[in-house]
Design a protein around this motif. Sequence first.
Motif, mmCIF file in Angstrom:
data_model
loop_
_atom_site.group_PDB
_atom_site.id
_atom_site.type_symbol
_atom_site.label_atom_id
_atom_site.label_comp_id
_atom_site.label_asym_id
_atom_site.label_seq_id
_atom_site.Cartn_x
_atom_site.Cartn_y
_atom_site.Cartn_z
ATOM 1 N N LEU A 1 0.949 -1.193 0.037
ATOM 2 C CA LEU A 1 -0.201 0.010 -0.103
ATOM 3 C C LEU A 1 0.885 1.171 -0.020
ATOM 4 O O LEU A 1 0.507 1.989 0.748
ATOM 5 C CB LEU A 1 -0.943 0.138 1.317
ATOM 6 N N LYS A 2 1.851 1.363 -1.033
ATOM 7 C CA LYS A 2 2.688 2.500 -1.162
ATOM 8 C C LYS A 2 2.719 2.625 -2.682
ATOM 9 O O LYS A 2 2.750 1.612 -3.345
ATOM 10 C CB LYS A 2 3.991 2.346 -0.581
ATOM 11 N N VAL A 3 2.782 3.787 -3.087
ATOM 12 C CA VAL A 3 3.442 4.109 -4.530
ATOM 13 C C VAL A 3 4.851 3.708 -4.690
ATOM 14 O O VAL A 3 5.470 3.950 -4.037
ATOM 15 C CB VAL A 3 3.120 5.513 -5.017
ATOM 16 N N PRO A 4 4.912 2.642 -5.971
ATOM 17 C CA PRO A 4 6.123 2.069 -6.110
ATOM 18 C C PRO A 4 7.189 3.212 -6.508
ATOM 19 O O PRO A 4 6.792 4.446 -6.915
ATOM 20 C CB PRO A 4 6.093 1.325 -7.027
ATOM 21 N N GLU A 5 8.462 2.941 -6.197
ATOM 22 C CA GLU A 5 9.661 4.021 -6.518
ATOM 23 C C GLU A 5 9.591 4.326 -8.074
ATOM 24 O O GLU A 5 9.406 3.194 -8.792
ATOM 25 C CB GLU A 5 10.864 3.285 -6.103
ATOM 26 N N SER B 1 7.289 5.784 -9.745
ATOM 27 C CA SER B 1 6.064 6.114 -10.335
ATOM 28 C C SER B 1 5.641 7.501 -9.986
ATOM 29 O O SER B 1 5.813 7.936 -8.958
ATOM 30 C CB SER B 1 4.990 5.007 -9.664
ATOM 31 N N ASN B 2 4.839 7.903 -10.707
ATOM 32 C CA ASN B 2 4.117 9.395 -10.279
ATOM 33 C C ASN B 2 2.689 9.368 -10.261
ATOM 34 O O ASN B 2 1.904 10.348 -10.226
ATOM 35 C CB ASN B 2 4.669 10.289 -11.685
ATOM 36 N N GLY B 3 2.212 8.194 -9.893
ATOM 37 C CA GLY B 3 0.797 8.071 -9.369
ATOM 38 C C GLY B 3 0.752 8.069 -8.103
ATOM 39 O O GLY B 3 1.045 8.634 -7.217
ATOM 40 N N ILE B 4 -0.736 7.752 -7.757
ATOM 41 C CA ILE B 4 -1.411 7.896 -6.504
ATOM 42 C C ILE B 4 -1.977 6.496 -6.081
ATOM 43 O O ILE B 4 -2.446 5.713 -6.895
ATOM 44 C CB ILE B 4 -2.387 8.856 -6.234
ATOM 45 N N VAL C 1 -7.123 8.934 -1.022
ATOM 46 C CA VAL C 1 -5.939 8.846 -1.385
ATOM 47 C C VAL C 1 -5.128 8.323 -0.196
ATOM 48 O O VAL C 1 -5.160 8.971 0.934
ATOM 49 C CB VAL C 1 -5.196 10.218 -1.858
ATOM 50 N N LEU C 2 -4.271 7.264 -0.407
ATOM 51 C CA LEU C 2 -3.503 6.633 0.821
ATOM 52 C C LEU C 2 -1.995 7.137 0.578
ATOM 53 O O LEU C 2 -1.289 7.173 1.630
ATOM 54 C CB LEU C 2 -3.436 5.236 1.019
ATOM 55 N N ASP C 3 -1.495 7.235 -0.540
ATOM 56 C CA ASP C 3 -0.367 7.756 -0.807
ATOM 57 C C ASP C 3 -0.112 8.478 -2.026
ATOM 58 O O ASP C 3 -0.959 7.776 -3.046
ATOM 59 C CB ASP C 3 0.796 6.613 -0.836
ATOM 60 N N SER C 4 0.489 9.302 -2.294
ATOM 61 C CA SER C 4 0.775 9.930 -3.692
ATOM 62 C C SER C 4 2.207 10.673 -4.054
ATOM 63 O O SER C 4 2.795 11.094 -3.175
ATOM 64 C CB SER C 4 -0.066 11.359 -3.402
ATOM 65 N N MET C 5 2.492 10.608 -5.224
ATOM 66 C CA MET C 5 3.499 11.233 -5.793
ATOM 67 C C MET C 5 3.094 12.078 -6.855
ATOM 68 O O MET C 5 3.933 12.858 -7.616
ATOM 69 C CB MET C 5 4.482 10.164 -6.648
ATOM 70 N N GLN C 6 1.874 12.670 -6.585
ATOM 71 C CA GLN C 6 1.483 13.726 -7.520
ATOM 72 C C GLN C 6 1.288 15.016 -6.644
ATOM 73 O O GLN C 6 0.730 14.760 -5.497
ATOM 74 C CB GLN C 6 0.104 13.370 -7.976
ATOM 75 N N PRO C 7 1.886 16.020 -6.967
ATOM 76 C CA PRO C 7 1.619 17.208 -6.133
ATOM 77 C C PRO C 7 0.174 17.854 -6.110
ATOM 78 O O PRO C 7 -0.176 18.638 -5.065
ATOM 79 C CB PRO C 7 2.448 18.299 -6.937
ATOM 80 N N ASP C 8 -0.902 17.324 -7.009
ATOM 81 C CA ASP C 8 -2.157 17.775 -6.840
ATOM 82 C C ASP C 8 -2.995 16.952 -5.806
ATOM 83 O O ASP C 8 -4.106 17.346 -5.537
ATOM 84 C CB ASP C 8 -2.674 17.652 -8.377
ATOM 85 N N LEU D 1 -3.846 1.505 -7.889
ATOM 86 C CA LEU D 1 -2.723 2.322 -8.255
ATOM 87 C C LEU D 1 -2.963 3.270 -9.612
ATOM 88 O O LEU D 1 -3.186 2.569 -10.397
ATOM 89 C CB LEU D 1 -1.291 1.579 -8.357
ATOM 90 N N ILE D 2 -3.382 4.446 -9.364
ATOM 91 C CA ILE D 2 -3.766 5.272 -10.584
ATOM 92 C C ILE D 2 -2.551 5.992 -10.956
ATOM 93 O O ILE D 2 -2.101 6.906 -10.319
ATOM 94 C CB ILE D 2 -4.748 6.208 -10.235
#
Length: 320
Positions: free
Chosen positions: A10-14, A16-19, A62-69, A87-88
């Motif tokens: 339950l984390k965004v993979p290294e 990836s720029n997803g959520i 959202v549980l984890d995000s690599m997206q600034p938005d 994972l989106i």
Amino acid sequence: MCVRTVTMNLKVPEGSNGILVKNLYLSCDPYMLTKMKKVEGPNLSGSFTPGSPLTGFGVAKVLDSMQPDFRKGDLVWGTTRWEEYSLITETQGLFKIEQTDVPLSYYTGILGMTGLTAFAGFHEVCSPKKGEYVFISAASGAVGQLVGQFAKLMDCYVVGSAGSKEKVDLLKNKLGFDEAFNYKEENDLDAALKRYFPEGIDIYFENVGGKMLDAVLLNMRAHGRIAVCGMISQYHLDQPEGVHNLIYVIPKRIRMQGLVVFDYFNIYPKFLEQVLLDIREGKIVYVEDIVEGLENGPTALVGFSSGRNVGKQVVAVARE
């Protein structure tokens, strides 16, 4: 369809720029039925991939995000998959939920794609005028129930068709339609429409197709408008039915236009502001049919495709 259990981190993979989201509510929509077969020719949404989760509209956290938005804890609605966690990576189809004083499930329907479809189809495509004569097929469905109420807010005369006495009663007694009829009890749809529209139809919101569309074309008034939102009577047919009365489009100068909600995402803020106000002031009634648990999703989808639901069909994966 089958339910499959897998293990995921339950984390965004290294890289990836997803959520990563926890899905809360999933929407059952007519277009999903067309994705269950291989479609030749134009197909806006593609087909489902056998062995992979269904895709559709939903509400998620959202549980984890690599997206600034998008930040951890944000609530969103938009395109997700039929699974507990997703994972989106393509987030352009997601809208952040800011107003939470209404049920979150509403963002699968009246405040999401369904509501925007009804709003844009009626106001943008049909260009309604006060007091016009409006007919809606599959009127007790998620889109139809809202189109009818938008029309009543403009003092239009509104009639809907549905497939059971329960749904007809809902339209007339709870949703404020002027009249409604059970199309299954009508041997002659042309005669039925003449009974309810002796002066003809100005606006037809099309959700059914086939014989209903043929009958409507006979009863449209000059310069009438038809928003073609769906044709659910045709989705299960190997060979679609023909439409025999298209010639009436010419002398009646009827405008028919296909409706795809993606074309109207730009008006979503205006739509949301207006419909939230209508909900809070009690001007709109909204009916949901919610089933609990992802494992009951297939049953809900099958029942929805045969008209067993009353109102918007939603699958509650998790309440929070």
